[in-house]
Design a protein around this motif. Structure first.
Motif, short mmCIF file in Angstrom:
data_model
loop_
_atom_site.label_atom_id
_atom_site.label_comp_id
_atom_site.label_asym_id
_atom_site.label_seq_id
_atom_site.Cartn_x
_atom_site.Cartn_y
_atom_site.Cartn_z
N HIS A 192 0.85 -1.19 0.00
CA HIS A 192 0.00 0.00 0.00
C HIS A 192 0.88 1.23 0.00
N ARG A 193 0.72 2.06 -1.06
CA ARG A 193 1.48 3.30 -1.20
C ARG A 193 2.99 3.07 -1.05
N GLY A 194 3.45 2.02 -1.70
CA GLY A 194 4.88 1.75 -1.73
C GLY A 194 5.44 1.05 -0.52
N GLN A 195 4.60 0.72 0.47
CA GLN A 195 5.06 0.07 1.69
C GLN A 195 4.46 -1.34 1.78
N VAL A 196 5.32 -2.33 2.02
CA VAL A 196 4.85 -3.70 2.17
C VAL A 196 4.02 -3.82 3.44
N LEU A 197 2.86 -4.49 3.33
CA LEU A 197 2.00 -4.72 4.48
C LEU A 197 2.03 -6.18 4.94
N GLY A 198 2.42 -7.07 4.04
CA GLY A 198 2.42 -8.49 4.36
C GLY A 198 2.16 -9.31 3.11
N VAL A 199 1.66 -10.52 3.28
CA VAL A 199 1.34 -11.38 2.14
C VAL A 199 0.01 -12.08 2.37
N GLU A 200 -0.59 -12.50 1.28
CA GLU A 200 -1.75 -13.39 1.33
C GLU A 200 -1.22 -14.81 1.21
N VAL A 201 -1.72 -15.70 2.05
CA VAL A 201 -1.23 -17.07 2.06
C VAL A 201 -2.38 -18.05 1.86
N GLU A 202 -1.99 -19.25 1.45
CA GLU A 202 -2.97 -20.33 1.26
C GLU A 202 -2.47 -21.59 1.96
N ASP A 203 -3.31 -22.15 2.80
CA ASP A 203 -3.01 -23.43 3.43
C ASP A 203 -3.21 -24.52 2.40
#
Length: 536
Positions: free
Chosen positions: A191-202
């Motif tokens: 978001h706006r050039g800053q990493v927030l995390g990742v989406e993961v899948e089990d």
């Protein structure tokens, strides 16, 4: 409660994507600096290149020929660190370099002298020259015709490289980190050039979730560039050069590890002792495609057999138990041959690409994993505004004994025998494999004596190890246990003699139905089919 809940409860300082030797080393370093850490791995810990390596902890003689003295010095220092902090998993290993005319004794002797000089803080003996008679006396498997003599020098071996990786992950969990296998990072959140995390899948349930993290480290090895291409606009130039390395597992043919040179291209390769067998490798050839699909081809087998048999004639016709192929992720350089590509790693900071907080590790050797991790976590701490020095050079691995290794080992063997009435062979194997943590295996047996049952007639491993692997070591499939918690799957029987007992015990621990147990059995057969034995 779903498996992803442990990742959704807080915002982590650092999220590591990739559970190989480098990724787990990063996680261990970070928790020792009191950062909150999560690690996700799409398969099993050490599933990729880590479990398909030469299993050496070494400076790398071949890199001297390229003049990379800094890399050799770094890795010789890392060898000493691992001999000190993980003595149950990393052991000194004597090597012979047999010389046959017309190879220059002067040239090799000078190289080994420089090797010793770069290892000025070594605990291992230096090199020495053996006459022809002395060489044949200590290594009768050598071809005597044309033999001038041999150099003897020392490096180190981690026969269970997978467990070195595993103990990194255990250290992470003991420090409050979260480790989740069979969990795929499918999208980077920015978001706006800053990493927030990742989406993961089990990958076990199909459940999806989000992991919040201030810094994300891409440590996916040969998969790193592909994942990066999905997370960010594809780089304009290649980042990785992939190289396939093949190993052969044969009956035990030599008393010592050997350094040999291929007659085809002059490339250095090894004959190594491994759990009562000989491991011959490795090759270094271009690879394209999914790294998971890499296998040994007939040409790879012929290259290694023919080259090794010039020094050890028995290798040419020895039974081939199995093969395995791993893919190296080399930081891209436009050289002609894979063997000429340097093994230095590269660390990328993606803030200029609109992803501040995303770091990618390219290349590097297993020996250097701790040093690579230190650099990565130093960089992450800079992004986080956190000041803390790396402690991994002086912190023992979870299974490392607190005392001197040689004095501790017989003491622990006696303790395991007394605690769980384990025979000496089993007690010694458990002490060497688990170190201090072998006491936890003995406790399981003391509580439930039936767990002392051997898994198969030709291995010292016992049923309690399966239970322990499920409860404490993230083992979820027969392959996790047979190929990456032990090396039963690399034996002549390929683990098939132990498979029924392993499936039965894992099924009880994990609640498998008869249909699921059969599916797991078939899944293991498919997994070892990739570790094929091609006809030549």
């Amino acid at each position: 409660m779903g498996r992803l809940d442990a990742l959704a409860t807080r915002r982590f300082d650092l999220l590591v994507v990739g559970g190989g030797i480098v990724g787990t080393a990063i996680a261990r370093d970070a928790v020792l600096r009191h950062l909150s850490v999560a690690l996700v791995e799409q398969e099993d810990l050490a599933w990729g290149t880590t479990s398909r390596s030469s299993r050496l902890i070494h400076g790398g003689l071949r890199y001297l020929a390229h003049g990379d003295f800094r890399l050799v010095r770094q890795d010789l220092h890392e060898r000493e660190v691992l001999l000190r902090t993980a003595p149950h998993l990393v052991h000194p290993l004597p090597f012979l370099v047999p010389l046959y005319r017309p190879r220059s004794r002067w040239w090799l002797g000078m190289g080994l002298t420089v090797y010793d000089m770069l290892a000025f803080d070594r605990s291992l003996p230096g090199k020495r020259w053996l006459s022809r008679q002395e060489a044949l006396q200590i290594e009768p498997a050598l071809r005597p015709q044309g033999l001038e003599g041999a150099f003897l020098y020392y490096d180190a071996q981690a026969p269970y490289m997978e467990r070195l990786c595993l103990e990194n992950a255990i250290a992470c969990a003991q420090g409050g980190g979260v480790v989740l296998t069979r969990c795929r990072a499918i999208a980077l959140r920015v978001h706006r050039g800053q990493v927030l995390g990742v989406e993961v899948e089990d990958r076990l349930t199909g459940e999806r979730g989000q992991v919040e993290a201030r810094v994300v480290v891409n440590a996916l090895g040969p998969w790193a560039e592909g994942w990066l291409g999905e997370a960010l606009p594809r780089p304009r130039r290649p980042l990785l050069r992939l190289s396939k390395g093949v190993h052969l597992l044969l009956p035990s043919l030599t008393r010592h590890a050997l350094v040999l040179f291929s007659p085809q291209d002059g490339r250095l390769f090894f004959v190594l002792p491994l759990e009562g067998c000989s491991l011959v490798g490795t090759t270094d050839t271009p690879f394209a495609g999914d790294p998971a699909s890499a296998t040994a081809e007939p040409g790879d087998v012929a290259y290694l057999r023919e080259g090794a048999s010039l020094a050890v004639p028995g290798i040419q016709d020895a039974p081939l138990y199995t093969t395995y192929a791993g893919v190296r992720a080399l930081a891209f350089t436009p050289t002609r041959r894979e063997s000429d590509v340097g093994r230095r790693h590269r660390l990328l900071d993606h803030r200029r690409e609109g992803a501040k907080g995303l770091l990618t590790v390219l290349g590097g050797k297993a020996t250097a994993a701790r040093a690579i991790a230190r650099e990565v976590v130093d960089t992450a701490c800079g992004l986080l505004g956190w000041e803390a020095e790396s402690r991994t050079a002086r912190t023992l691995f979870p299974g490392a004994p607190r005392g001197e290794w040689k004095a501790w080992l017989p003491f622990q063997e006696a303790f395991l025998h007394q605690q769980a009435n384990l025979p000496p062979t089993n007690a010694r194997h458990l002490a060497r494999l688990y170190g201090e943590r072998s006491a936890e295996i003995a406790l399981l047996v003391a509580r439930e004596p039936s767990l002392a049952e051997p898994l198969c007639p030709h291995h010292p491993d016992i049923l309690a190890q399966v239970r322990y692997a499920v409860q404490q070591e993230w083992a979820l499939t027969p392959g996790d246990f047979l190929l990456r918690r032990t090396l039963i799957g690399l034996s002549p029987c390929r683990g098939l003699d132990a498979l029924d007992k392993v499936v039965s015990e894992m099924g009880r621990a994990l609640g498998w139905s008869p249909a699921e147990a059969q599916c797991q059995r078939e899944g293991y057969l498919q997994e070892i089919a990739l570790w094929n034995t091609p006809r030549v």
